[in-house]
Design a protein around this motif. Structure first.
Motif, PDB file in Angstrom:
ATOM      1  N   VAL A   1      63.325  35.106  38.019  1.00 57.49           N
ATOM      2  CA  VAL A   1      61.892  35.294  38.246  1.00 57.49           C
ATOM      3  C   VAL A   1      61.623  35.279  39.748  1.00 57.49           C
ATOM      4  O   VAL A   1      62.174  34.444  40.472  1.00 57.49           O
ATOM      5  N   ALA A   2      60.779  36.181  40.206  1.00 52.29           N
ATOM      6  CA  ALA A   2      60.355  36.167  41.605  1.00 52.29           C
ATOM      7  C   ALA A   2      58.870  36.494  41.679  1.00 52.29           C
ATOM      8  O   ALA A   2      58.379  37.373  40.963  1.00 52.29           O
ATOM      9  N   ALA A   3      58.173  35.777  42.564  1.00 49.06           N
ATOM     10  CA  ALA A   3      56.747  36.017  42.768  1.00 49.06           C
ATOM     11  C   ALA A   3      56.551  37.170  43.743  1.00 49.06           C
ATOM     12  O   ALA A   3      57.328  37.357  44.684  1.00 49.06           O
ATOM     13  N   GLY A   4      55.495  37.944  43.504  1.00 53.53           N
ATOM     14  CA  GLY A   4      55.228  39.102  44.339  1.00 53.53           C
ATOM     15  C   GLY A   4      53.929  39.000  45.105  1.00 53.53           C
ATOM     16  O   GLY A   4      53.652  37.999  45.767  1.00 53.53           O
ATOM     17  N   ALA A   5      53.102  40.022  44.976  1.00 51.76           N
ATOM     18  CA  ALA A   5      51.900  40.152  45.788  1.00 51.76           C
ATOM     19  C   ALA A   5      50.794  39.228  45.306  1.00 51.76           C
ATOM     20  O   ALA A   5      50.466  39.195  44.117  1.00 51.76           O
ATOM     21  N   ALA A   6      50.209  38.501  46.258  1.00 53.56           N
ATOM     22  CA  ALA A   6      49.104  37.595  45.937  1.00 53.56           C
ATOM     23  C   ALA A   6      47.745  38.270  46.055  1.00 53.56           C
ATOM     24  O   ALA A   6      46.737  37.705  45.635  1.00 53.56           O
ATOM     25  N   HIS A   7      47.729  39.487  46.600  1.00 55.62           N
ATOM     26  CA  HIS A   7      46.462  40.207  46.758  1.00 55.62           C
ATOM     27  C   HIS A   7      46.750  41.701  46.765  1.00 55.62           C
ATOM     28  O   HIS A   7      47.897  42.130  46.980  1.00 55.62           O
ATOM     29  N   PRO A   8      45.745  42.523  46.550  1.00 57.77           N
ATOM     30  CA  PRO A   8      45.951  43.976  46.564  1.00 57.77           C
ATOM     31  C   PRO A   8      46.383  44.475  47.939  1.00 57.77           C
ATOM     32  O   PRO A   8      46.289  43.760  48.943  1.00 57.77           O
ATOM     33  N   LEU A   9      46.843  45.728  47.987  1.00 56.66           N
ATOM     34  CA  LEU A   9      47.252  46.309  49.261  1.00 56.66           C
ATOM     35  C   LEU A   9      46.103  46.342  50.254  1.00 56.66           C
ATOM     36  O   LEU A   9      46.304  46.141  51.459  1.00 56.66           O
ATOM     37  N   ALA A  10      44.896  46.597  49.777  1.00 53.03           N
ATOM     38  CA  ALA A  10      43.719  46.646  50.640  1.00 53.03           C
ATOM     39  C   ALA A  10      42.686  45.667  50.085  1.00 53.03           C
ATOM     40  O   ALA A  10      42.246  45.793  48.947  1.00 53.03           O
ATOM     41  N   GLY A  11      42.317  44.675  50.871  1.00 51.79           N
ATOM     42  CA  GLY A  11      41.312  43.734  50.404  1.00 51.79           C
ATOM     43  C   GLY A  11      41.921  42.417  49.973  1.00 51.79           C
ATOM     44  O   GLY A  11      43.113  42.141  50.160  1.00 51.79           O
ATOM     45  N   THR A  12      41.108  41.588  49.365  1.00 55.29           N
ATOM     46  CA  THR A  12      41.514  40.259  48.946  1.00 55.29           C
ATOM     47  C   THR A  12      41.524  40.158  47.427  1.00 55.29           C
ATOM     48  O   THR A  12      40.952  41.002  46.732  1.00 55.29           O
ATOM     49  N   TYR A  13      42.163  39.104  46.937  1.00 50.70           N
ATOM     50  CA  TYR A  13      42.214  38.892  45.490  1.00 50.70           C
ATOM     51  C   TYR A  13      40.832  38.538  44.965  1.00 50.70           C
ATOM     52  O   TYR A  13      40.119  37.717  45.548  1.00 50.70           O
ATOM     53  N   GLU A  14      40.455  39.155  43.874  1.00 56.46           N
ATOM     54  CA  GLU A  14      39.163  38.895  43.247  1.00 56.46           C
ATOM     55  C   GLU A  14      39.395  38.543  41.786  1.00 56.46           C
ATOM     56  O   GLU A  14      39.735  39.406  40.979  1.00 56.46           O
ATOM     57  N   ARG A  15      39.233  37.282  41.455  1.00 56.67           N
ATOM     58  CA  ARG A  15      39.462  36.844  40.082  1.00 56.67           C
ATOM     59  C   ARG A  15      38.248  37.168  39.220  1.00 56.67           C
ATOM     60  O   ARG A  15      37.097  36.997  39.646  1.00 56.67           O
ATOM     61  N   VAL A  16      38.520  37.634  38.022  1.00 55.28           N
ATOM     62  CA  VAL A  16      37.442  37.979  37.104  1.00 55.28           C
ATOM     63  C   VAL A  16      36.805  36.697  36.561  1.00 55.28           C
ATOM     64  O   VAL A  16      37.495  35.796  36.079  1.00 55.28           O
ATOM     65  N   LYS A  17      35.495  36.626  36.667  1.00 51.57           N
ATOM     66  CA  LYS A  17      34.783  35.474  36.127  1.00 51.57           C
ATOM     67  C   LYS A  17      34.825  35.498  34.606  1.00 51.57           C
ATOM     68  O   LYS A  17      34.700  36.541  33.979  1.00 51.57           O
ATOM     69  N   ASP A  18      35.038  34.329  33.999  1.00 47.52           N
ATOM     70  CA  ASP A  18      35.087  34.201  32.542  1.00 47.52           C
ATOM     71  C   ASP A  18      36.134  35.140  31.943  1.00 47.52           C
ATOM     72  O   ASP A  18      35.862  35.921  31.020  1.00 47.52           O
ATOM     73  N   SER A  19      37.357  35.057  32.456  1.00 49.22           N
ATOM     74  CA  SER A  19      38.441  35.904  31.965  1.00 49.22           C
ATOM     75  C   SER A  19      38.686  35.662  30.486  1.00 49.22           C
ATOM     76  O   SER A  19      38.681  34.508  30.024  1.00 49.22           O
ATOM     77  N   PRO A  20      38.917  36.722  29.703  1.00 48.92           N
ATOM     78  CA  PRO A  20      39.220  36.533  28.285  1.00 48.92           C
ATOM     79  C   PRO A  20      40.541  35.810  28.050  1.00 48.92           C
ATOM     80  O   PRO A  20      40.796  35.343  26.943  1.00 48.92           O
ATOM     81  N   HIS A  21      41.359  35.694  29.104  1.00 48.90           N
ATOM     82  CA  HIS A  21      42.629  34.982  28.984  1.00 48.90           C
ATOM     83  C   HIS A  21      42.482  33.479  29.223  1.00 48.90           C
ATOM     84  O   HIS A  21      43.468  32.739  29.109  1.00 48.90           O
ATOM     85  N   GLY A  22      41.294  33.026  29.553  1.00 44.12           N
ATOM     86  CA  GLY A  22      41.061  31.609  29.805  1.00 44.12           C
ATOM     87  C   GLY A  22      41.435  31.207  31.219  1.00 44.12           C
ATOM     88  O   GLY A  22      41.974  32.001  32.001  1.00 44.12           O
TER      89      GLY A  22
END
Length: 311
Positions: A65-86
């Motif tokens: 297992v290896a971790a990759g990109a923490a954010h998109p190529l352009a811009g910052t990470y935007e977490r979806v509010k109230d994700s259906p995945h919890g």
């Protein structure tokens, strides 16, 4: 029996990702040789922890297992509010991962290490999350792209989106990465499994009861799916699991050649996939086809789920 094809899974687990991983690990048609994580359904630290924990739960500590990109190529990470995945990406189901650690290298370099020793056109990649890692790999290691046979992408669609009116989540999260991947994969064929078919690939309450009865692994997955907030009249759509199913058993979907452009401009259409069906569709630089999924055999998909994940 034909030899199982090496498979790299790039993912952002995710409940439907968890089902996809379970299917891959239990399928004789493929051999999972690496799992890479990307920020998407959850931040990178969460998706990576989930990837590690799922492999431990499925008794596959041999998969790197290896971790990759923490954010998109352009811009910052935007977490979806109230994700259906919890909050934890797995419907609140807490898993432990004793004795299984991720590699210190970046995901794109683990992919490169795996491909470096592979034969040409011998390794498949299942891209089940945003395409950031795949785009970064292709940019950094173009000399290794000829080892890839197929990249199966869960993403896009021709109709309404599931994150905006026009965009599917994985493409919307990093449209620049998607545009790069669809433009040139170094000759690898792309299979795009989007919302046109994944919304129909559902499991219902009867399917979950069947999973619970068959095995502890099935029961664990049923608990996660039951907590999935994306419930519709026909059941819970298993987007990523259908993409994986199309790798181990291609007849589960029907495809047509297509060209795909991704809207990267700001505005309400950002992340939209513009799909043009044509028998002459070719990637401009590589000459390889993009195959876009247009239909799904739902009973066959459900049968594959029940037979693959309950061992």
């Amino acid at each position: 029996m034909p030899r199982p094809r090496p498979l790299i899974i790039d993912t952002d687990p995710g409940i439907d990702d968890a089902l996809a991983i379970a299917m891959a690990l239990a399928s004789s048609e493929v051999r999972v040789v690496g799992l890479t994580s990307v920020a998407g359904n959850s931040p990178l630290d969460v998706t990576t922890a989930n990837a590690v924990a799922l492999l431990a739960a499925f008794d596959r500590s041999d998969v790197p297992v290896a971790a990759g990109a923490a954010h998109p190529l352009a811009g910052t990470y935007e977490r979806v509010k109230d994700s259906p995945h919890g909050d934890n990406g797995l419907g609140g189901i807490e898993l432990e991962a004793p004795g299984l650690q991720r590699r210190s290298m970046h995901a794109m370099d683990l992919i490169a290490d795996i491909l470096r020793d592979a034969e040409p056109r011998s390794v498949d990649i299942a891209a089940l999350g945003p395409l950031t890692n795949i785009a970064m790999f292709l940019a950094k290691h173009p000399d290794l792209a000829d080892r890839i046979a197929h990249i199966t992408v869960m993403g896009g669609g021709t109709g309404p989106g599931n994150i905006t009116d026009h965009a599917e989540f994985n493409i919307w999260h990093d449209p620049e990465a998607a545009a790069l991947v669809f433009a040139d994969t170094g000759g690898a064929e792309i299979v795009v499994v989007g919302l046109d078919v994944t919304r129909r690939a559902t499991l219902d309450a009867d399917d979950l009861e069947c999973l619970r009865r068959k095995s502890p692994r099935g029961a664990l997955l049923a608990r996660m799916i039951n907590a999935y907030g994306d419930l519709h009249e026909g059941g819970w759509p298993m987007h990523d699991a259908l993409a994986l199913a199309s790798i181990v058993h291609p007849p589960v979907i029907s495809t047509r050649p297509a060209s795909i452009e991704v809207v990267t401009a700001a505005g309400k259409h950002r992340g939209q996939t513009l799909v043009q069906f044509t028998d002459e569709a070719r990637s401009p630089s590589s000459g390889r086809q993009i195959q876009f999924a247009t239909d799904v055999d739902v009973p066959l998909f459900r049968d594959l789920v029940h037979t693959k994940v309950t061992c």
